[in-house]
Design a protein around this motif. Structure first.
Motif, PDB file in Angstrom:
ATOM      1  N   VAL A  28      -0.262   4.228   5.317  1.00  0.00           N
ATOM      2  CA  VAL A  28      -0.029   2.823   4.976  1.00  0.00           C
ATOM      3  C   VAL A  28       1.124   2.788   3.989  1.00  0.00           C
ATOM      4  O   VAL A  28       1.224   3.644   3.111  1.00  0.00           O
ATOM      5  CB  VAL A  28      -1.303   2.194   4.357  1.00  0.00           C
ATOM      6  CG1 VAL A  28      -1.008   0.862   3.707  1.00  0.00           C
ATOM      7  CG2 VAL A  28      -2.377   2.046   5.403  1.00  0.00           C
ATOM      8  N   ARG A  29       2.001   1.804   4.138  1.00  0.00           N
ATOM      9  CA  ARG A  29       3.114   1.662   3.200  1.00  0.00           C
ATOM     10  C   ARG A  29       3.217   0.221   2.736  1.00  0.00           C
ATOM     11  O   ARG A  29       2.829  -0.706   3.443  1.00  0.00           O
ATOM     12  CB  ARG A  29       4.411   2.145   3.822  1.00  0.00           C
ATOM     13  CG  ARG A  29       4.923   1.307   4.928  1.00  0.00           C
ATOM     14  CD  ARG A  29       6.287   1.805   5.416  1.00  0.00           C
ATOM     15  NE  ARG A  29       6.424   1.471   6.817  1.00  0.00           N
ATOM     16  CZ  ARG A  29       6.900   2.278   7.733  1.00  0.00           C
ATOM     17  NH1 ARG A  29       7.308   3.480   7.410  1.00  0.00           N
ATOM     18  NH2 ARG A  29       6.981   1.895   8.980  1.00  0.00           N
ATOM     19  N   PHE A  53       9.656   0.067  -5.677  1.00  0.00           N
ATOM     20  CA  PHE A  53       9.051   1.330  -5.268  1.00  0.00           C
ATOM     21  C   PHE A  53       8.527   1.180  -3.845  1.00  0.00           C
ATOM     22  O   PHE A  53       7.828   0.208  -3.538  1.00  0.00           O
ATOM     23  CB  PHE A  53       7.874   1.691  -6.182  1.00  0.00           C
ATOM     24  CG  PHE A  53       8.270   1.926  -7.610  1.00  0.00           C
ATOM     25  CD1 PHE A  53       8.498   3.213  -8.069  1.00  0.00           C
ATOM     26  CD2 PHE A  53       8.407   0.869  -8.493  1.00  0.00           C
ATOM     27  CE1 PHE A  53       8.867   3.432  -9.384  1.00  0.00           C
ATOM     28  CE2 PHE A  53       8.771   1.076  -9.812  1.00  0.00           C
ATOM     29  CZ  PHE A  53       9.004   2.367 -10.261  1.00  0.00           C
ATOM     30  N   ASP A  54       8.894   2.115  -2.965  1.00  0.00           N
ATOM     31  CA  ASP A  54       8.338   2.169  -1.618  1.00  0.00           C
ATOM     32  C   ASP A  54       7.148   3.127  -1.682  1.00  0.00           C
ATOM     33  O   ASP A  54       7.326   4.343  -1.834  1.00  0.00           O
ATOM     34  CB  ASP A  54       9.379   2.679  -0.615  1.00  0.00           C
ATOM     35  CG  ASP A  54      10.541   1.709  -0.462  1.00  0.00           C
ATOM     36  OD1 ASP A  54      10.306   0.491  -0.574  1.00  0.00           O
ATOM     37  OD2 ASP A  54      11.671   2.166  -0.231  1.00  0.00           O
ATOM     38  N   ILE A  55       5.939   2.573  -1.580  1.00  0.00           N
ATOM     39  CA  ILE A  55       4.712   3.347  -1.754  1.00  0.00           C
ATOM     40  C   ILE A  55       4.149   3.728  -0.391  1.00  0.00           C
ATOM     41  O   ILE A  55       4.069   2.891   0.515  1.00  0.00           O
ATOM     42  CB  ILE A  55       3.652   2.532  -2.528  1.00  0.00           C
ATOM     43  CG1 ILE A  55       4.239   1.927  -3.806  1.00  0.00           C
ATOM     44  CG2 ILE A  55       2.412   3.375  -2.791  1.00  0.00           C
ATOM     45  CD1 ILE A  55       4.591   2.899  -4.884  1.00  0.00           C
ATOM     46  N   VAL A  56       3.707   4.986  -0.267  1.00  0.00           N
ATOM     47  CA  VAL A  56       3.043   5.478   0.937  1.00  0.00           C
ATOM     48  C   VAL A  56       1.705   6.076   0.530  1.00  0.00           C
ATOM     49  O   VAL A  56       1.612   6.779  -0.480  1.00  0.00           O
ATOM     50  CB  VAL A  56       3.902   6.560   1.642  1.00  0.00           C
ATOM     51  CG1 VAL A  56       3.150   7.177   2.802  1.00  0.00           C
ATOM     52  CG2 VAL A  56       5.210   5.975   2.119  1.00  0.00           C
ATOM     53  N   LEU A  93      12.694   3.619  -5.134  1.00  0.00           N
ATOM     54  CA  LEU A  93      12.071   4.904  -5.394  1.00  0.00           C
ATOM     55  C   LEU A  93      10.944   5.094  -4.397  1.00  0.00           C
ATOM     56  O   LEU A  93      10.058   4.248  -4.278  1.00  0.00           O
ATOM     57  CB  LEU A  93      11.542   4.960  -6.830  1.00  0.00           C
ATOM     58  CG  LEU A  93      12.623   4.812  -7.897  1.00  0.00           C
ATOM     59  CD1 LEU A  93      12.004   4.629  -9.268  1.00  0.00           C
ATOM     60  CD2 LEU A  93      13.536   6.018  -7.884  1.00  0.00           C
ATOM     61  N   LYS A  94      10.983   6.189  -3.637  1.00  0.00           N
ATOM     62  CA  LYS A  94       9.939   6.492  -2.664  1.00  0.00           C
ATOM     63  C   LYS A  94       8.844   7.287  -3.359  1.00  0.00           C
ATOM     64  O   LYS A  94       9.124   8.273  -4.027  1.00  0.00           O
ATOM     65  CB  LYS A  94      10.499   7.283  -1.496  1.00  0.00           C
ATOM     66  CG  LYS A  94      11.469   6.487  -0.649  1.00  0.00           C
ATOM     67  CD  LYS A  94      12.019   7.306   0.464  1.00  0.00           C
ATOM     68  CE  LYS A  94      11.374   7.165   1.787  1.00  0.00           C
ATOM     69  NZ  LYS A  94      11.028   5.930   2.344  1.00  0.00           N
ATOM     70  N   VAL A  95       7.594   6.846  -3.179  1.00  0.00           N
ATOM     71  CA  VAL A  95       6.460   7.422  -3.881  1.00  0.00           C
ATOM     72  C   VAL A  95       5.322   7.669  -2.902  1.00  0.00           C
ATOM     73  O   VAL A  95       5.011   6.798  -2.091  1.00  0.00           O
ATOM     74  CB  VAL A  95       5.963   6.455  -4.984  1.00  0.00           C
ATOM     75  CG1 VAL A  95       4.712   6.961  -5.640  1.00  0.00           C
ATOM     76  CG2 VAL A  95       7.052   6.201  -6.007  1.00  0.00           C
TER      77      VAL A  95
END
Length: 146
Positions: A28-29, A53-56, A93-95
């Motif tokens: 899920v993102r 922030f792009d959260i995964v 920021l990818k997290v």
């Protein structure tokens, strides 16, 4: 040394969405916006530049995020690392999230515990896989046994 951090922000643009990798793993993102506030030189509160922030999230965490949160919800995300990329003139920021929780700063939440699936393994913080019906579920407290 591992880098751990937490960020609080609002889910923006759209509700958390399911995606699949080329090898079939599902996650899920969602996009999180964090606007820092600080006291300026005169002592007045000021707002900083919004950070995105792009959260995964993966596994059970992904299922819980999908069932629990929607656009505009205020959440707290903890993670171990982040990677920067630029998109549309903004630094994102990818997290990969270790945990996602409701922020209680502006609202309330009522936790609801899901029943544990005893056929599933549980990964501990040390990286050990334990059966879903591990000793913590079946142990008798010492005081009760005496």
């Amino acid at each position: 040394m591992e880098f751990h951090f937490a960020v609080e922000g609002q889910i923006v643009k759209r509700d958390p969405e399911v995606f699949a990798t080329a090898n079939g793993n599902q996650g899920v993102r969602f996009e999180l916006a964090h606007k820092p506030t600080y006291r300026d030189a005169s002592g007045q509160w000021a707002e900083g530049r919004t950070q995105f922030f792009d959260i995964v999230a993966w596994g059970q965490l992904a299922d819980n995020v999908l069932a629990s949160f929607k656009r505009y919800d205020q959440v707290l995300v903890t993670a171990r690392g982040l990677y920067a990329h630029e998109s549309g003139g903004f630094a994102h920021l990818k997290v990969t999230a270790d945990n996602v929780a409701a922020s209680l700063r502006f609202g309330t939440a009522t936790p609801e515990r899901k029943p544990r699936d005893t056929t599933q393994t549980v990964r501990t913080a040390d990286g050990e896989d334990l059966p879903g019906d591990d000793a913590w579920n079946t142990a008798t407290p010492a005081a009760a046994a005496a």
